[in-house]
Design a protein around this motif. Structure first.
Motif, PDB file in Angstrom:
ATOM      1  N   UNK A  42       1.211  -1.466   0.075  1.00  0.00           N
ATOM      2  CA  UNK A  42       0.049   0.305   0.178  1.00  0.00           C
ATOM      3  C   UNK A  42       0.724   1.720   0.127  1.00  0.00           C
ATOM      4  N   UNK A  43       1.953   1.219   0.287  1.00  0.00           N
ATOM      5  CA  UNK A  43       2.985   2.421   0.832  1.00  0.00           C
ATOM      6  C   UNK A  43       3.808   2.791  -0.282  1.00  0.00           C
ATOM      7  N   UNK A  44       4.248   1.311  -1.015  1.00  0.00           N
ATOM      8  CA  UNK A  44       4.331   1.611  -2.452  1.00  0.00           C
ATOM      9  C   UNK A  44       3.749   2.339  -3.749  1.00  0.00           C
ATOM     10  N   UNK A  45       2.461   1.595  -3.307  1.00  0.00           N
ATOM     11  CA  UNK A  45       1.202   2.656  -4.311  1.00  0.00           C
ATOM     12  C   UNK A  45       1.008   3.479  -4.101  1.00  0.00           C
ATOM     13  N   UNK A  95      12.604   6.289  -9.666  1.00  0.00           N
ATOM     14  CA  UNK A  95      12.220   5.917  -8.726  1.00  0.00           C
ATOM     15  C   UNK A  95      10.868   5.237  -9.299  1.00  0.00           C
ATOM     16  N   UNK A  96      10.124   5.471  -9.819  1.00  0.00           N
ATOM     17  CA  UNK A  96       8.901   4.994 -10.200  1.00  0.00           C
ATOM     18  C   UNK A  96       9.418   3.295 -10.464  1.00  0.00           C
ATOM     19  N   UNK A  97      10.807   3.396 -11.609  1.00  0.00           N
ATOM     20  CA  UNK A  97      10.958   2.188 -11.314  1.00  0.00           C
ATOM     21  C   UNK A  97      11.546   1.209 -11.087  1.00  0.00           C
ATOM     22  N   UNK A  98      12.536   1.961  -9.551  1.00  0.00           N
ATOM     23  CA  UNK A  98      12.416   1.339  -8.079  1.00  0.00           C
ATOM     24  C   UNK A  98      11.036   0.999  -7.809  1.00  0.00           C
ATOM     25  N   UNK A  99      10.621   1.346  -7.360  1.00  0.00           N
ATOM     26  CA  UNK A  99       9.268   1.075  -7.132  1.00  0.00           C
ATOM     27  C   UNK A  99       8.768  -0.123  -7.676  1.00  0.00           C
ATOM     28  N   UNK A 100       8.329   0.020  -8.820  1.00  0.00           N
ATOM     29  CA  UNK A 100       8.116  -1.256  -9.268  1.00  0.00           C
ATOM     30  C   UNK A 100       8.837  -2.533  -9.692  1.00  0.00           C
ATOM     31  N   UNK A 106       8.230  -7.965  -3.979  1.00  0.00           N
ATOM     32  CA  UNK A 106       6.824  -7.657  -2.456  1.00  0.00           C
ATOM     33  C   UNK A 106       6.114  -9.444  -3.601  1.00  0.00           C
ATOM     34  N   UNK A 107       5.346  -9.002  -4.501  1.00  0.00           N
ATOM     35  CA  UNK A 107       4.537 -10.797  -5.641  1.00  0.00           C
ATOM     36  C   UNK A 107       5.492 -11.683  -5.656  1.00  0.00           C
ATOM     37  N   UNK A 129      13.279   3.811   3.756  1.00  0.00           N
ATOM     38  CA  UNK A 129      13.215   3.945   2.176  1.00  0.00           C
ATOM     39  C   UNK A 129      12.738   2.526   1.548  1.00  0.00           C
ATOM     40  N   UNK A 130      11.741   2.721   1.213  1.00  0.00           N
ATOM     41  CA  UNK A 130      10.959   0.661   1.297  1.00  0.00           C
ATOM     42  C   UNK A 130      11.779   0.408   0.189  1.00  0.00           C
ATOM     43  N   UNK A 131      11.793   1.420  -0.806  1.00  0.00           N
ATOM     44  CA  UNK A 131      12.908   0.585  -2.328  1.00  0.00           C
ATOM     45  C   UNK A 131      14.313  -0.165  -1.632  1.00  0.00           C
ATOM     46  N   UNK A 132      14.044   0.103  -0.347  1.00  0.00           N
ATOM     47  CA  UNK A 132      15.676  -0.837  -0.138  1.00  0.00           C
ATOM     48  C   UNK A 132      15.811  -2.089  -0.730  1.00  0.00           C
TER      49      UNK A 132
END
Length: 152
Positions: A42-45, A95-100, A106-107, A129-132
């Motif tokens: 949820x945070x990443x989205x 950053x969006x690429x890192x979030x994806x 996660x999946x 840093x949720x993308x760590x």
């Protein structure tokens, strides 16, 4: 550079607020249990949505018309501001690429574990840093190696 990082932190803080305060991952639960994964998903989205919303605003401003400042100094200042804004949006695109990538992890059940050592990254680091993708120790070692190779 500092303002770009501050903007990134502000957008993440906004995403954290939008996720809500009803749940926060704790050490009293099994690491990367379903509740943790759901929180970070949820945070990443929400973070991604905030970035896309900001980018849409920039795009709209660009489409509204060119800079028409009569004074050369004002025009130069406006063009500099636009250059900074566009560089910020480019950083956010990356950053969006890192979030994806984090959402994919996660999946696939890989989120929260260091890509180097396989050790848990830690809830505190992921909250900051949720993308760590690495533990603090692995990241520091990586940065030391990177610095040495740059100096050679």
């Amino acid at each position: 550079m500092a303002t770009v990082l501050a903007d990134e932190i502000d957008i993440l803080a906004k995403a954290k607020r939008s996720v809500g305060d009803e749940y926060y991952p704790g050490d009293d639960e099994p690491y990367m249990c379903e509740a943790h994964l759901d929180y970070f998903r949820k945070l990443l989205l929400a973070w991604k949505k905030s970035i896309l919303d900001a980018a849409a605003g920039t795009l709209q401003q660009l489409q509204d018309g060119p800079i028409r400042e009569p004074d050369l100094n004002d025009r130069a200042s406006s063009e500099t501001d636009w250059g900074i804004e566009l560089r910020t949006r480019d950083r956010q695109r990356k950053l969006i690429a890192k979030i994806d990538s984090a959402l994919r992890r996660i999946e696939e059940g890989e989120y929260g574990f260091c890509e180097v050592s396989g050790e848990p990254i830690g809830l505190g680091r992921l909250a900051a840093r949720p993308i760590a993708t690495m533990t603090v120790e692995a990241q520091e070692a990586h940065e030391r190696r990177e610095k040495v190779s740059r100096e050679d």
